[in-house]
Design an enzyme around this catalytic site. Structure first.
Site, PDB file in Angstrom:
ATOM      1  N   GLU A  35      44.450 -71.024  45.363  1.00  0.00           N
ATOM      2  CA  GLU A  35      45.632 -70.288  45.847  1.00  0.00           C
ATOM      3  C   GLU A  35      46.181 -71.051  47.039  1.00  0.00           C
ATOM      4  OE1 GLU A  35      45.766 -66.079  46.585  1.00  0.00           O
ATOM      5  OE2 GLU A  35      44.356 -65.647  44.945  1.00  0.00           O
TER       6      GLU A  35
ATOM      7  N   GLU B 223      38.378 -63.520  46.286  1.00  0.00           N
ATOM      8  CA  GLU B 223      38.474 -63.109  47.697  1.00  0.00           C
ATOM      9  C   GLU B 223      37.542 -61.942  48.031  1.00  0.00           C
ATOM     10  OE1 GLU B 223      42.599 -62.523  48.750  1.00  0.00           O
ATOM     11  OE2 GLU B 223      43.050 -64.661  48.524  1.00  0.00           O
TER      12      GLU B 223
END
Length: 506
Positions: A296, A177
């Protein structure tokens, strides 16, 4: 509308192939966060702990899920993690301030311990490297430590730590991320693309056989999506094998019809990333296809307000411990169905996470472990969803929700396992008040008979499982019947269904 009037049809044929299902779409995730590790998979003082401190009761639940790959050690955690802190004699390892979640990391569990535990539960490791505070050097050293057989500094250090054989970790994430302002060492897309490319180049020199995952957007709602993918892939397209996707959904406004339609957003997210990858492919005149790692995904919103009250700098506080209800399980089922329908491009996926932290498995410190509601659709697809994903021709009544239009009441995917000659239909009835009559044409599967019809249903969408009572659990009393090449089933209102068919042995 009467229940008899609500009807859907489906045609299934062996010729309608999407792709072979990569078993790694049923992966999961363990981060050094909350009680995922300490008090989750690892608790030396627990009565069920093995000689290394890992809980045997948790291992047994993980084995039931048949998890093929587990992402580790993060997550936001990895962007400030020095992997060297987690190897060598445990008593000599430093305790560190962990800045992503503002806790103290004792480093009792690290690379070697986790790799050993993963092997014991039948999983591979998807290892993430720190591209936040670190970069090329730390990544190539960790790879050498894990995968090189011996005769070099880092591989011999592993051997001195008691692990003579290399871990042979195949799949590696290039950071986590990195577009997020919450991330330690956040990067611009140009900064990340360059760093990821150089890191990948060095890692492939150490071990040419690894697979690499380039870091995609933190979610489809990021203002830089999908420009992030376009810019970063311009650097990493030829050195990476996958690009990552992350997405979580919630139901804060208690609009269940809208909530159960959110897998349509996931579908749009996947299609947009595929289009962006193919744009970069065309731009580069490349022959290579970029695959997707949805590493995720889950429902996540129940615990957010509680977590805000946790005092910082504790060791393994109870963070992100969502207590999942029945409607969460239905959406999780639809998200898994979405992966199956994109089996040609989605090759890995990791439910975040595995134990205690937004997880299908929960534990008490020193006490019991149990299955959350979302455990069951995850287990069913992982166990029965192996084979070739087929594209059914579906006609279903639809509804409009707050954020979505023409939402099919029937959400479905079909998997054909040629090896054991089984056909499995996964189906969610999104209708909150009416059963759905399903007519399925399987005449292409001559001689197939019903094996079982598993159902997850409950009158209360908000019903939960606890250590004391498993309120939401599947039963095998579904009413599906197969006759003359047709399957007929009544799918209960708001239900998850697994209809398994097979060819009787002679």
């Amino acid at each position: 509308m009467s229940s008899a009037a609500l009807r859907a049809t489906m045609v299934v044929d062996k010729a309608f192939k999407i792709a072979e299902v990569d078993r790694r779409i049923y992966g999961s995730f363990i981060e050094h966060l909350g009680r995922a590790v300490y008090g989750g998979i690892y608790e030396p003082s627990h009565p069920a702990a093995d000689k290394l401190g890992f809980r045997n009761d948790v291992k047994e639940l993980v084995k039931q899920l048949n998890v093929p790959i587990i992402r580790y050690p993060g997550g936001n955690f990895v962007s400030g993690y020095n992997w060297e802190d987690g190897v060598g004699p445990v008593e000599a390892r430093p305790k560190r301030l962990e800045l992503a979640w503002r806790t103290v990391e004792p480093n009792e569990v690290g690379t070697n311990e986790f790799a050993g535990w993963a092997k014991e539960v039948g999983s591979e490791v998807m290892m993430a490297v720190n591209l936040g505070t670190r970069g090329v050097d730390a990544a190539r050293n960790l790879l050498e430590y894990c995968n090189h057989p011996g005769g070099s500094y880092w591989s011999d250090l592993r051997r001195s730590h008691g692990y003579d054989e290399p871990h042979k970790i195949k799949t590696w994430c290039l950071g986590n991320e990195m577009d997020g302002p919450w991330q330690i060492g956040q990067k611009t897309p140009q900064e990340y693309g360059r760093l990821a490319y150089e890191t990948a180049k060095a890692m492939r020199l150490v071990d040419p056989d690894i697979e690499l995952v380039s870091c995609g957007s933190s979610s489809s709602s990021m203002p830089s999506f999908p420009e992030w993918e376009s810019v970063t892939l311009d650097h990493t397209y030829e050195v990476a094998d996958y690009i990552s996707l992350h997405q979580y959904y919630g139901n804060r406004d208690n609009d269940s019809a809208n909530f159960l339609a959110r897998s349509m957003d996931m579908d749009h997210f996947i299609r947009t990333v595929i289009a962006t990858c193919d744009y970069v492919k065309a731009k580069k005149r490349s022959k290579k296809t970029m695959y997707l790692s949805f590493d995720e995904w889950n429902v996540w919103y129940h615990s957010n307000d509680v977590d805000a009250q946790i005092e910082p700098w504790g060791v393994a506080p109870p963070q992100l411990e969502d207590v999942y209800n029945f409607e969460d399980a239905l959406l999780v089922g639809s998200m898994l169905i979405t992966f199956l329908r994109h089996a040609d491009r989605v090759k890995m996926a990791c439910m975040a996470q595995l134990v205690n932290v937004i997880a299908p498995i929960m534990t008490e410190n020193g006490g019991r472990s149990w299955k959350q509601t979302i455990f069951y659709p995850y287990m069913h697809t992982s166990v029965f969803g192996r084979g070739v994903s087929l594209q059914p021709v579906v006609h279903s009544p639809v509804y409009d929700a707050k954020d979505y239009t023409d939402v099919p009441y029937l959400d479905s995917a079909v998997v054909y396992n040629e090896a054991d000659e089984t056909l499995t239909i996964f189906a969610v009835n999104r209708h909150l008040e009416e059963a759905l009559e399903l007519d399925c044409d399987i005449r292409g599967f001559e001689g197939y008979r019903l094996i079982e019809h598993l159902v997850l249903e409950h009158e209360d969408l908000k019903a939960v499982n606890t250590a004391d009572r498993e309120e939401v659990k599947p039963h095998s009393g579904g009413n599906a019947a197969c006759d003359g090449g047709y399957v007929k089933a009544r799918l209960a209102k708001a239900s998850w269904n697994v209809i398994r068919l097979g060819k009787p042995s002679n």
